[in-house]
Design a protein around this motif. Structure first.
Motif, PDB file in Angstrom:
ATOM      1  N   ARG A  66      38.701  47.055  42.614  1.00 34.81           N
ATOM      2  CA  ARG A  66      37.731  46.443  43.528  1.00 34.81           C
ATOM      3  C   ARG A  66      38.223  46.520  44.972  1.00 34.81           C
ATOM      4  NH1 ARG A  66      35.987  42.150  44.345  1.00 34.81           N
ATOM      5  NH2 ARG A  66      33.725  42.155  44.132  1.00 34.81           N
ATOM      6  N   GLY A  67      38.982  47.540  45.295  1.00 30.95           N
ATOM      7  CA  GLY A  67      39.450  47.741  46.656  1.00 30.95           C
ATOM      8  C   GLY A  67      40.642  46.901  47.057  1.00 30.95           C
ATOM      9  N   ILE A  68      41.231  46.144  46.120  1.00 28.31           N
ATOM     10  CA  ILE A  68      42.367  45.282  46.476  1.00 28.31           C
ATOM     11  C   ILE A  68      43.599  45.647  45.651  1.00 28.31           C
ATOM     12  CG2 ILE A  68      40.882  43.353  47.176  1.00 28.31           C
ATOM     13  CD1 ILE A  68      41.539  41.991  44.523  1.00 28.31           C
ATOM     14  N   THR A  69      44.761  45.301  46.174  1.00 30.86           N
ATOM     15  CA  THR A  69      46.021  45.517  45.456  1.00 30.86           C
ATOM     16  C   THR A  69      46.738  44.201  45.165  1.00 30.86           C
ATOM     17  OG1 THR A  69      47.170  45.844  47.570  1.00 30.86           O
ATOM     18  CG2 THR A  69      46.355  47.821  46.431  1.00 30.86           C
ATOM     19  N   VAL A  70      46.256  43.103  45.742  1.00 35.62           N
ATOM     20  CA  VAL A  70      46.816  41.773  45.501  1.00 35.62           C
ATOM     21  C   VAL A  70      45.664  40.809  45.257  1.00 35.62           C
ATOM     22  CG1 VAL A  70      48.135  39.852  46.462  1.00 35.62           C
ATOM     23  CG2 VAL A  70      48.852  42.202  46.932  1.00 35.62           C
ATOM     24  N   ARG A  71      45.785  39.998  44.213  1.00 35.93           N
ATOM     25  CA  ARG A  71      44.752  39.008  43.875  1.00 35.93           C
ATOM     26  C   ARG A  71      45.263  37.624  44.229  1.00 35.93           C
ATOM     27  NH1 ARG A  71      40.225  36.827  43.615  1.00 35.93           N
ATOM     28  NH2 ARG A  71      39.034  36.662  41.676  1.00 35.93           N
ATOM     29  N   GLU A  72      44.533  36.929  45.077  1.00 38.31           N
ATOM     30  CA  GLU A  72      44.903  35.578  45.474  1.00 38.31           C
ATOM     31  C   GLU A  72      44.071  34.556  44.716  1.00 38.31           C
ATOM     32  OE1 GLU A  72      46.330  36.359  50.063  1.00 38.31           O
ATOM     33  OE2 GLU A  72      44.229  35.795  49.701  1.00 38.31           O
ATOM     34  N   ALA A  73      44.666  33.392  44.444  1.00 38.84           N
ATOM     35  CA  ALA A  73      43.973  32.354  43.689  1.00 38.84           C
ATOM     36  C   ALA A  73      44.573  30.992  44.008  1.00 38.84           C
ATOM     37  CB  ALA A  73      44.074  32.617  42.183  1.00 38.84           C
ATOM     38  N   VAL A  74      43.746  29.960  43.860  1.00 40.02           N
ATOM     39  CA  VAL A  74      44.221  28.579  43.954  1.00 40.02           C
ATOM     40  C   VAL A  74      44.249  28.006  42.539  1.00 40.02           C
ATOM     41  CG1 VAL A  74      43.853  26.291  44.934  1.00 40.02           C
ATOM     42  CG2 VAL A  74      43.107  28.328  46.202  1.00 40.02           C
ATOM     43  N   VAL A 114      39.238  35.796  20.280  1.00 37.82           N
ATOM     44  CA  VAL A 114      38.110  36.674  20.606  1.00 37.82           C
ATOM     45  C   VAL A 114      38.616  38.096  20.808  1.00 37.82           C
ATOM     46  CG1 VAL A 114      36.689  34.842  21.601  1.00 37.82           C
ATOM     47  CG2 VAL A 114      38.283  36.091  23.071  1.00 37.82           C
ATOM     48  N   TRP A 115      37.809  39.050  20.353  1.00 39.81           N
ATOM     49  CA  TRP A 115      38.101  40.451  20.611  1.00 39.81           C
ATOM     50  C   TRP A 115      37.882  40.750  22.090  1.00 39.81           C
ATOM     51  CZ3 TRP A 115      40.288  43.981  17.482  1.00 39.81           C
ATOM     52  CH2 TRP A 115      40.296  43.720  16.106  1.00 39.81           C
ATOM     53  N   VAL A 116      38.724  41.605  22.671  1.00 39.76           N
ATOM     54  CA  VAL A 116      38.617  41.941  24.086  1.00 39.76           C
ATOM     55  C   VAL A 116      38.649  43.451  24.281  1.00 39.76           C
ATOM     56  CG1 VAL A 116      39.562  39.776  24.936  1.00 39.76           C
ATOM     57  CG2 VAL A 116      41.122  41.656  24.365  1.00 39.76           C
ATOM     58  N   ASN A 117      38.101  43.875  25.412  1.00 40.52           N
ATOM     59  CA  ASN A 117      38.119  45.297  25.738  1.00 40.52           C
ATOM     60  C   ASN A 117      39.210  45.619  26.744  1.00 40.52           C
ATOM     61  OD1 ASN A 117      35.538  44.267  27.649  1.00 40.52           O
ATOM     62  ND2 ASN A 117      36.950  45.632  28.719  1.00 40.52           N
ATOM     63  N   ALA A 118      39.658  46.853  26.708  1.00 40.18           N
ATOM     64  CA  ALA A 118      40.514  47.377  27.763  1.00 40.18           C
ATOM     65  C   ALA A 118      39.657  47.648  28.993  1.00 40.18           C
ATOM     66  CB  ALA A 118      41.181  48.669  27.297  1.00 40.18           C
ATOM     67  N   THR A 119      40.285  47.635  30.161  1.00 38.25           N
ATOM     68  CA  THR A 119      39.585  47.963  31.400  1.00 38.25           C
ATOM     69  C   THR A 119      40.302  49.123  32.077  1.00 38.25           C
ATOM     70  OG1 THR A 119      38.809  45.699  31.725  1.00 38.25           O
ATOM     71  CG2 THR A 119      38.837  47.126  33.662  1.00 38.25           C
ATOM     72  N   VAL A 120      39.543  50.170  32.365  1.00 39.29           N
ATOM     73  CA  VAL A 120      40.100  51.371  32.985  1.00 39.29           C
ATOM     74  C   VAL A 120      39.583  51.469  34.413  1.00 39.29           C
ATOM     75  CG1 VAL A 120      40.316  53.882  32.855  1.00 39.29           C
ATOM     76  CG2 VAL A 120      40.179  52.531  30.740  1.00 39.29           C
ATOM     77  N   PRO A 121      40.439  51.262  35.412  1.00 44.91           N
ATOM     78  CA  PRO A 121      39.997  51.426  36.802  1.00 44.91           C
ATOM     79  C   PRO A 121      39.605  52.877  37.082  1.00 44.91           C
ATOM     80  CG  PRO A 121      42.116  50.285  36.653  1.00 44.91           C
ATOM     81  CD  PRO A 121      41.838  50.874  35.308  1.00 44.91           C
ATOM     82  N   ALA A 122      39.161  53.141  38.290  1.00 49.76           N
ATOM     83  CA  ALA A 122      38.720  54.490  38.655  1.00 49.76           C
ATOM     84  C   ALA A 122      39.932  55.367  38.952  1.00 49.76           C
ATOM     85  CB  ALA A 122      37.787  54.430  39.848  1.00 49.76           C
ATOM     86  N   VAL A 123      40.697  55.642  37.891  1.00 43.83           N
ATOM     87  CA  VAL A 123      41.894  56.476  38.016  1.00 43.83           C
ATOM     88  C   VAL A 123      41.563  57.905  37.604  1.00 43.83           C
ATOM     89  CG1 VAL A 123      43.440  54.542  37.567  1.00 43.83           C
ATOM     90  CG2 VAL A 123      42.636  55.938  35.655  1.00 43.83           C
TER      91      VAL A 123
END
Length: 338
Positions: free
Chosen positions: A25-33, A78-87
């Motif tokens: 999503r255009g970022i390399t660091v995710r910030e959170a509170v 719960v079953w989960v999916n893998a996520t593949v970025p636009a690599v």
């Protein structure tokens, strides 16, 4: 929203900055509170470009998770999916290796500056990795017009898509694309058309999609998302908003409370992070995540604490969003007391 004084939120609030393995999503660091309430730890992490009115719903969800008991879960994992970025296609296997046991992959497509040929190569690489029984969904984040989306579906035809997520931005475009590709048997799913609009049910009422993607923070909390699922009457996919394990745990409780869960959940995105706030992150084991709360590790909170200016920026944002919620504004969709 469940009542919580701003002072109660800020008293335990920690602001973290977590690096990602790959730009997403255009970022390399995710910030959170992160902050703690009577029920446990929670997360507030709207993306930085969102205005306060939209971000207020994320705070409503975070407060509800920390101050109100969760609905009784109907399943413990719960079953989960893998996520593949636009690599690039030759990096797909390295990405998927980080999602052990996942039988489904969501592939990011329509990256600005990319081409459908590059997208098709990435999707094909995922199909080779998963084999014929694997499930593949693609996500365009609303960046195609109808003609581009139709062309892309044909380009991916050999890969047997499970569905295509938010191929176009508007409800009218989604409905038109759904009409055009119905003969191909590829369902259309909505994400942004649910969480970034005034009426999250409009896309379902219009018959524009076959599947709804629900993200608990932007939808104002678990109960709000459950109501949307019930009223829509469509299959749903519970997905993440690129949160730490604390935020992902909120999503697992939404998934755990749904009466029907036909599709694997998009909740394995902690695998995209270089670091997390807990020594036991919510990453897939045998393709599944537990429905459980997460408490951050004090040492990891300290190790990944955001800079002083970013902490100030985030805590001021919490205060503004809390004021909006106290005044009855809960973003662009259902608030918890409706």
């Amino acid at each position: 929203m469940t009542a919580a004084a701003l002072s109660d939120i800020l008293s335990s609030a920690r602001v973290v900055a977590l690096p990602l393995r790959t730009r997403f999503r255009g970022i390399t660091v995710r910030e959170a509170v992160l902050f703690e309430g009577p029920e446990g730890w929670t997360e507030f992490s709207p993306f930085v470009e969102y205005d306060d009115a939209e971000a207020a719903a994320w705070l409503a969800a975070a407060v509800d998770f920390a101050w109100a008991p969760t609905p009784a879960p109907l399943r413990t994992s719960v079953w989960v999916n893998a996520t593949v970025p636009a690599v690039e296609a030759d990096r797909v296997a390295d990405v998927l290796d980080r999602f052990p046991g996942c039988r489904t992959a969501k592939v990011k497509v329509a990256e600005p500056g990319g081409t459908i040929a590059e997208d098709a190569a990435r999707v094909a690489a995922v199909r080779r990795y998963l084999g014929p029984e694997g499930r593949i969904r693609v996500d365009a984040n609303g960046l195609w017009n109808v003609d581009e989306a139709e062309h892309a579906v044909h380009a991916f035809a050999d890969c047997d898509l499970e569905y295509i997520e938010q191929p176009c931005a508007s409800v009218a475009e989604l409905a038109e694309l759904r009409r055009r590709i119905k003969y191909m048997g590829v369902p259309v799913a909505a994400d942004e058309s649910v969480r970034k609009v005034a009426d999250p049910l409009a896309v379902a009422r219009a018959g524009a999609v076959d599947v709804l993607v629900l993200k608990v923070q932007p939808l104002g909390g678990i109960r709000s998302a459950l109501r949307i699922a019930t009223e829509a009457g469509l299959p749903v996919v519970v997905s993440s908003a690129l949160e730490s394990s604390v935020g992902i745990s909120m999503g697992t409780f939404l998934a755990g409370a749904l009466p029907e869960l036909e599709y694997d959940c998009g909740l394995a995105t902690v695998s995209l992070f270089e670091a997390d706030v807990t020594a036991e992150p919510l990453v897939p084991r045998d393709g599944m995540l537990p429905v459980s709360r997460v408490a951050p590790d004090p040492a990891l909170l300290a190790a990944h604490e955001a800079s002083a200016d970013r902490r100030e920026w985030w805590l001021e944002r919490v205060g503004r969003c809390h004021a909006l919620l106290s005044g009855g504004v809960a973003g662009t969709h259902y608030s918890d007391d409706r």
